[in-house]
Scaffold this motif. Sequence first.
Motif, PDB file in Angstrom:
ATOM      1  N   ASN A  22     -57.527   4.960  28.286  1.00 16.38           N
ATOM      2  CA  ASN A  22     -56.905   6.154  28.880  1.00 16.38           C
ATOM      3  C   ASN A  22     -55.616   6.499  28.134  1.00 16.38           C
ATOM      4  O   ASN A  22     -54.564   6.730  28.737  1.00 16.38           O
ATOM      5  N   GLN A  23     -55.686   6.567  26.816  1.00 19.77           N
ATOM      6  CA  GLN A  23     -54.503   6.853  26.001  1.00 19.77           C
ATOM      7  C   GLN A  23     -54.031   8.289  26.221  1.00 19.77           C
ATOM      8  O   GLN A  23     -54.780   9.240  26.012  1.00 19.77           O
ATOM      9  N   ILE A  24     -52.782   8.437  26.625  1.00 20.08           N
ATOM     10  CA  ILE A  24     -52.190   9.768  26.762  1.00 20.08           C
ATOM     11  C   ILE A  24     -50.927   9.915  25.912  1.00 20.08           C
ATOM     12  O   ILE A  24     -50.394  11.015  25.778  1.00 20.08           O
ATOM     13  N   GLU A  25     -50.439   8.809  25.349  1.00 23.61           N
ATOM     14  CA  GLU A  25     -49.271   8.865  24.468  1.00 23.61           C
ATOM     15  C   GLU A  25     -49.703   9.247  23.047  1.00 23.61           C
ATOM     16  O   GLU A  25     -50.870   9.109  22.672  1.00 23.61           O
ATOM     17  N   ARG A  26     -48.761   9.709  22.248  1.00 27.34           N
ATOM     18  CA  ARG A  26     -49.042  10.014  20.851  1.00 27.34           C
ATOM     19  C   ARG A  26     -49.427   8.740  20.111  1.00 27.34           C
ATOM     20  O   ARG A  26     -49.009   7.638  20.475  1.00 27.34           O
ATOM     21  N   ASN A  27     -50.234   8.905  19.061  1.00 22.09           N
ATOM     22  CA  ASN A  27     -50.611   7.740  18.266  1.00 22.09           C
ATOM     23  C   ASN A  27     -49.364   7.100  17.658  1.00 22.09           C
ATOM     24  O   ASN A  27     -48.492   7.800  17.140  1.00 22.09           O
ATOM     25  N   PRO A  28     -49.256   5.782  17.711  1.00 23.32           N
ATOM     26  CA  PRO A  28     -48.089   5.118  17.110  1.00 23.32           C
ATOM     27  C   PRO A  28     -48.135   5.218  15.591  1.00 23.32           C
ATOM     28  O   PRO A  28     -49.200   5.447  14.987  1.00 23.32           O
ATOM     29  N   GLU A  29     -46.983   5.058  14.977  1.00 23.94           N
ATOM     30  CA  GLU A  29     -46.900   5.137  13.522  1.00 23.94           C
ATOM     31  C   GLU A  29     -47.809   4.083  12.888  1.00 23.94           C
ATOM     32  O   GLU A  29     -47.822   2.920  13.294  1.00 23.94           O
ATOM     33  N   GLY A  30     -48.572   4.511  11.908  1.00 21.19           N
ATOM     34  CA  GLY A  30     -49.456   3.602  11.200  1.00 21.19           C
ATOM     35  C   GLY A  30     -50.836   3.446  11.815  1.00 21.19           C
ATOM     36  O   GLY A  30     -51.721   2.831  11.212  1.00 21.19           O
ATOM     37  N   TYR A  31     -51.036   3.990  13.021  1.00 19.07           N
ATOM     38  CA  TYR A  31     -52.338   3.885  13.680  1.00 19.07           C
ATOM     39  C   TYR A  31     -53.288   4.914  13.096  1.00 19.07           C
ATOM     40  O   TYR A  31     -52.945   6.088  12.945  1.00 19.07           O
ATOM     41  N   ASN A  32     -54.499   4.505  12.766  1.00 16.13           N
ATOM     42  CA  ASN A  32     -55.514   5.385  12.205  1.00 16.13           C
ATOM     43  C   ASN A  32     -56.716   5.376  13.143  1.00 16.13           C
ATOM     44  O   ASN A  32     -57.414   4.373  13.269  1.00 16.13           O
ATOM     45  N   TYR A  33     -56.940   6.489  13.820  1.00 15.35           N
ATOM     46  CA  TYR A  33     -57.996   6.560  14.831  1.00 15.35           C
ATOM     47  C   TYR A  33     -59.365   6.287  14.216  1.00 15.35           C
ATOM     48  O   TYR A  33     -60.190   5.563  14.794  1.00 15.35           O
ATOM     49  N   LEU A  34     -59.631   6.849  13.043  1.00 15.74           N
ATOM     50  CA  LEU A  34     -60.929   6.663  12.412  1.00 15.74           C
ATOM     51  C   LEU A  34     -61.180   5.188  12.086  1.00 15.74           C
ATOM     52  O   LEU A  34     -62.257   4.647  12.366  1.00 15.74           O
ATOM     53  N   LYS A  35     -60.172   4.534  11.537  1.00 21.16           N
ATOM     54  CA  LYS A  35     -60.318   3.106  11.230  1.00 21.16           C
ATOM     55  C   LYS A  35     -60.480   2.290  12.508  1.00 21.16           C
ATOM     56  O   LYS A  35     -61.227   1.301  12.541  1.00 21.16           O
ATOM     57  N   ASP A  36     -59.784   2.697  13.560  1.00 19.30           N
ATOM     58  CA  ASP A  36     -59.886   2.001  14.843  1.00 19.30           C
ATOM     59  C   ASP A  36     -61.309   2.059  15.372  1.00 19.30           C
ATOM     60  O   ASP A  36     -61.894   1.024  15.740  1.00 19.30           O
ATOM     61  N   ILE A  37     -61.893   3.251  15.409  1.00 15.61           N
ATOM     62  CA  ILE A  37     -63.235   3.384  15.985  1.00 15.61           C
ATOM     63  C   ILE A  37     -64.267   2.714  15.091  1.00 15.61           C
ATOM     64  O   ILE A  37     -65.258   2.147  15.565  1.00 15.61           O
ATOM     65  N   GLN A  38     -64.039   2.723  13.788  1.00 11.87           N
ATOM     66  CA  GLN A  38     -64.949   2.018  12.877  1.00 11.87           C
ATOM     67  C   GLN A  38     -64.827   0.505  13.071  1.00 11.87           C
ATOM     68  O   GLN A  38     -65.825  -0.214  12.997  1.00 11.87           O
ATOM     69  N   ASN A  39     -63.628   0.037  13.350  1.00 14.78           N
ATOM     70  CA  ASN A  39     -63.435  -1.391  13.598  1.00 14.78           C
ATOM     71  C   ASN A  39     -64.136  -1.819  14.885  1.00 14.78           C
ATOM     72  O   ASN A  39     -64.741  -2.908  14.948  1.00 14.78           O
ATOM     73  N   PHE A  40     -64.068  -0.978  15.922  1.00 13.59           N
ATOM     74  CA  PHE A  40     -64.802  -1.260  17.155  1.00 13.59           C
ATOM     75  C   PHE A  40     -66.292  -1.377  16.877  1.00 13.59           C
ATOM     76  O   PHE A  40     -66.957  -2.325  17.292  1.00 13.59           O
ATOM     77  N   ARG A  41     -66.813  -0.404  16.145  1.00 14.17           N
ATOM     78  CA  ARG A  41     -68.231  -0.415  15.802  1.00 14.17           C
ATOM     79  C   ARG A  41     -68.596  -1.661  14.992  1.00 14.17           C
ATOM     80  O   ARG A  41     -69.615  -2.309  15.232  1.00 14.17           O
ATOM     81  N   ASN A  42     -67.741  -2.031  14.039  1.00 10.21           N
ATOM     82  CA  ASN A  42     -68.008  -3.217  13.222  1.00 10.21           C
ATOM     83  C   ASN A  42     -68.015  -4.490  14.062  1.00 10.21           C
ATOM     84  O   ASN A  42     -68.823  -5.398  13.837  1.00 10.21           O
ATOM     85  N   LYS A  43     -67.091  -4.557  15.043  1.00 10.66           N
ATOM     86  CA  LYS A  43     -67.039  -5.726  15.914  1.00 10.66           C
ATOM     87  C   LYS A  43     -68.291  -5.820  16.797  1.00 10.66           C
ATOM     88  O   LYS A  43     -68.815  -6.912  17.053  1.00 10.66           O
ATOM     89  N   VAL A  44     -68.756  -4.667  17.268  1.00  6.20           N
ATOM     90  CA  VAL A  44     -69.993  -4.650  18.047  1.00  6.20           C
ATOM     91  C   VAL A  44     -71.131  -5.200  17.200  1.00  6.20           C
ATOM     92  O   VAL A  44     -71.888  -6.080  17.626  1.00  6.20           O
ATOM     93  N   LEU A  45     -71.258  -4.698  15.985  1.00  3.44           N
ATOM     94  CA  LEU A  45     -72.321  -5.166  15.088  1.00  3.44           C
ATOM     95  C   LEU A  45     -72.194  -6.657  14.794  1.00  3.44           C
ATOM     96  O   LEU A  45     -73.179  -7.395  14.804  1.00  3.44           O
ATOM     97  N   GLU A  46     -70.960  -7.093  14.546  1.00  2.55           N
ATOM     98  CA  GLU A  46     -70.723  -8.506  14.235  1.00  2.55           C
ATOM     99  C   GLU A  46     -71.190  -9.400  15.377  1.00  2.55           C
ATOM    100  O   GLU A  46     -71.876 -10.422  15.156  1.00  2.55           O
ATOM    101  N   CYS A  47     -70.825  -9.038  16.600  1.00  2.00           N
ATOM    102  CA  CYS A  47     -71.217  -9.847  17.750  1.00  2.00           C
ATOM    103  C   CYS A  47     -72.728  -9.801  17.980  1.00  2.00           C
ATOM    104  O   CYS A  47     -73.353 -10.827  18.288  1.00  2.00           O
ATOM    105  N   ILE A  48     -73.308  -8.625  17.830  1.00  2.00           N
ATOM    106  CA  ILE A  48     -74.743  -8.481  18.054  1.00  2.00           C
ATOM    107  C   ILE A  48     -75.529  -9.252  17.008  1.00  2.00           C
ATOM    108  O   ILE A  48     -76.479  -9.990  17.325  1.00  2.00           O
ATOM    109  N   LEU A  49     -75.144  -9.124  15.745  1.00  2.00           N
ATOM    110  CA  LEU A  49     -75.863  -9.825  14.678  1.00  2.00           C
ATOM    111  C   LEU A  49     -75.713 -11.327  14.824  1.00  2.00           C
ATOM    112  O   LEU A  49     -76.657 -12.086  14.609  1.00  2.00           O
TER     113      LEU A  49
END
Length: 335
Positions: free
Chosen positions: A302-329
């Motif tokens: 439920n993020q409503i604050e501005r993205n913190p400095e250095g945060y990259n949303y695209l990399k974040d969501i890709q990291n989530f996806r990668n972690k899902v794959l890692e655990c599933i595999l």
Amino acid sequence: MDLGVALNENHFDSLNQTVLEIQNLVSSSAAAVLIIQNGVVVNEWYSGRHDHSEQSRKVDAKSQFNIGSIRKTYLGFAISLALQEGRLKGLDDFVSNYLDDVDDSVITGTTIRHLLSHTHGLYEPLKRMFPAGTNWKYNNAGVNLLISIVQKVFDRPLASVINDEVLRRYGLTETGWRKEQSENLVWVNETYSGEHGGEANLFASTRDLAYWGYLHLTKGSYQGDQLLPKTIFQRAVEITTPSSLDDTLPRNGFFWWVQDRPRSMSELGQQLPKGSFQSLGIFGNALLVIPEYNVVAVRMLNQIERNPEGYNYLKDIQNFRNKVLECILSNEILK
């Protein structure tokens, strides 16, 4: 709707920890993760409170998050249902065939397909950035037109169509458009005027959102029952984007991001298998379906604050996806 449960929290610890770190990084008060694999809930994790006050309710299975732009996949379902029932003749029908109150000089040449795949070239108020079907740009101009088309062809608002035709059938009782704050809602301090489906105020529990993805994975089949024609769900997650579009640009289904092959401008990234599909919401939510591994993954924030400095949303969501794959595999190997 309910699925079997075979929780294995230890196996998904790294995934849950990754989401906890992002929750803290982006100052989200609430977070949740749920994974369905082979028709069974294998990971369900909740963290935090509905807001940052000490009196706030703890997040649990009943907590309903604002899912932001993931709501568009419900609109996509309504369009697929309209095609199934003959209310729309085809994806390449012109928008002007269904709406009388649009500027023909602007909307000319724009089809249902263009609206669903963000290739319409329109922006708010209705003006044109590029000819329909020649480029890709994510915005809500097409969404708003399709909401009006749903109202026209069903003679009732989007929320009514979704509630009557899918939520009630499948027992998704913790999903709906809400305009008033209540105990179960993880509120994001916005103001809404209605509950008819025209605004970004669709709330869903973590389980309900995962079940929504699961219905697309199974093409509407639940416990052996086919309550709606499978083609409604199947059509929604097939690539709708005009085939002539530049190869670097994303491919969409009925608002879903669909993986055919890695593309440089797609948020699906390099690792997802062909046929995977995903939808994201502005507050940090993600719904990911990986048919090759029979997996549905949900992340709630439920993020409503501005993205913190250095945060990259695209990399974040890709990291989530990668972690899902890692655990599933890893889980597949352990089997």
